[in-house]
Design an enzyme around this catalytic site. Structure first.
Site: not given
Length: 350
Positions: A225, A297
């Site tokens: 991320e 995810e």
């Protein structure tokens, strides 16, 4: 280690049109290793049948050897056949033993193909921290986690979020047939040039340590991320492809239309909120529609649920996962998805 030893051995294979295969060995020696003859053996883990591949002369610090094997049993999700490669001195003393599998994994725009069979990734992210014990858990606990993932939760893949994990766990993935997305440690933050140099070294350490595991199909070379960083991620991708040209790279991001330096566009999609589509269309997420696309995810913390919540809450939690899975399987543009997150034996995903 003894003063004279084999440092690393990289075993990678190529399958023939029948049951035959080519076995490639890349051997690196420590600085004190003297020229010698090494005997190479191939042994099946299933039946311990051993085949002598022949002696090889090692007379340089790095050497490559190729063997043709007439008949092999393939590693797959349902039949995870494994082999030992043993390097021995002429006296019979064991110098090095590597466990590996014969398989071919192709990751292309239209899907993932294992030994020519298309599969859809259906998996979970995993943290290896345990309540009250942290990371200090023995082999038995690591193995049990894999058994839970495979047999209770019914997944076919796992992401080591967000760091390389215990060899005991990855060994068990090899044994039971579970694909592994292995990535470097980190979460969102990118440091200065010295920090980035250390991270590139960690990429090298990860690949060299784990590259003989047949379960690993994807290397994560981007800090989880994090924002785009062309120079840094060009270096991490280059390092992986130098050390392991047999696998593809990915890098997990949460921003759409991010710069793609990896082979696979990997993205955390938390779009589903109960009354909308399960995932976003690929064209709205990726910066390169011709690249393979994997959802890394989904769900998890978006709808927190405990085992003691009321039935209606738990049912909605399960339905949200079902809706995302339906969307993943419906789309031919998505390799599959990995739910966030299962931590030890506290199952956050049904």
């Amino acid at each position: 280690m003894p003063k004279q030893h084999i440092d690393t051995v990289f075993v990678h294979t190529a399958l023939g049109n029948d049951t035959s295969a080519t076995l490639n060995l890349e051997i690196a020696l420590n600085a004190f290793f003297k020229p010698m003859t090494v005997h190479v053996e191939l042994a099946s883990v299933q039946d311990d049948k051993t085949v002598a591949l022949g002696p090889i002369a090692i007379n340089s610090q790095e050497t490559t050897h190729i063997f043709q094997v007439a008949s092999v049993q393939l590693w797959s999700l349902d039949t995870p056949n494994l082999y030992y490669l043993r390097l021995k001195e002429e006296s019979g003393e064991l110098l090095k033993e590597i466990r590996f599998g014969f398989r071919r994994i192709e990751v292309v725009r239209d899907g993932i193909f294992l030994n020519g069979e298309r599969i859809k990734i259906r998996g979970l992210n995993r943290h290896q921290s345990y309540p009250y014990a942290g990371y200090a858990m023995p082999k038995s606990a690591q193995v049990l986690d894999e058994d839970i993932l495979k047999w209770e939760l019914g997944v076919n893949s796992v992401r080591t979020s967000h760091y390389p994990q215990s060899h005991h766990f990855v060994d068990r993935c090899d044994e039971l047939g579970l694909l592994v997305f292995m990535e470097i440690p980190g979460w969102q933050h990118i440091g200065d040039s010295e920090w980035q140099s250390i991270a590139v070294n960690q990429v090298s350490e990860m690949v060299v340590q784990y590259r003989n595991h047949p379960s690993i199909f994807l290397w994560g070379v981007r800090i989880n991320e994090s924002q785009d960083n062309t120079e840094f991620y060009t270096a991490t991708n280059k390092k992986v492809h130098e050390l392991d040209p047999t696998r593809v790279t990915g890098g997990v991001r949460y921003t759409r239309k991010s710069e793609l330096l990896e082979d696979v566009y990997t993205f955390n999609d938390f779009y589903h909120s109960g009354d909308n589509a399960g995932i976003q269309p690929k064209k709205k997420v990726t910066s390169n529609r011709n690249a393979p696309y994997l959802v890394t995810e989904f769900n998890g913390h978006m709808y927190p649920t405990k085992s003691f919540d009321d039935e209606g809450h738990r049912l909605e939690h399960a339905l949200r996962h079902a809706r995302v899975l339906d969307a993943l399987y419906e789309s031919n543009e998505v390799l599959g998805g990995l739910c966030i997150c299962v931590s030890a034996k506290r199952k956050a995903c049904p």
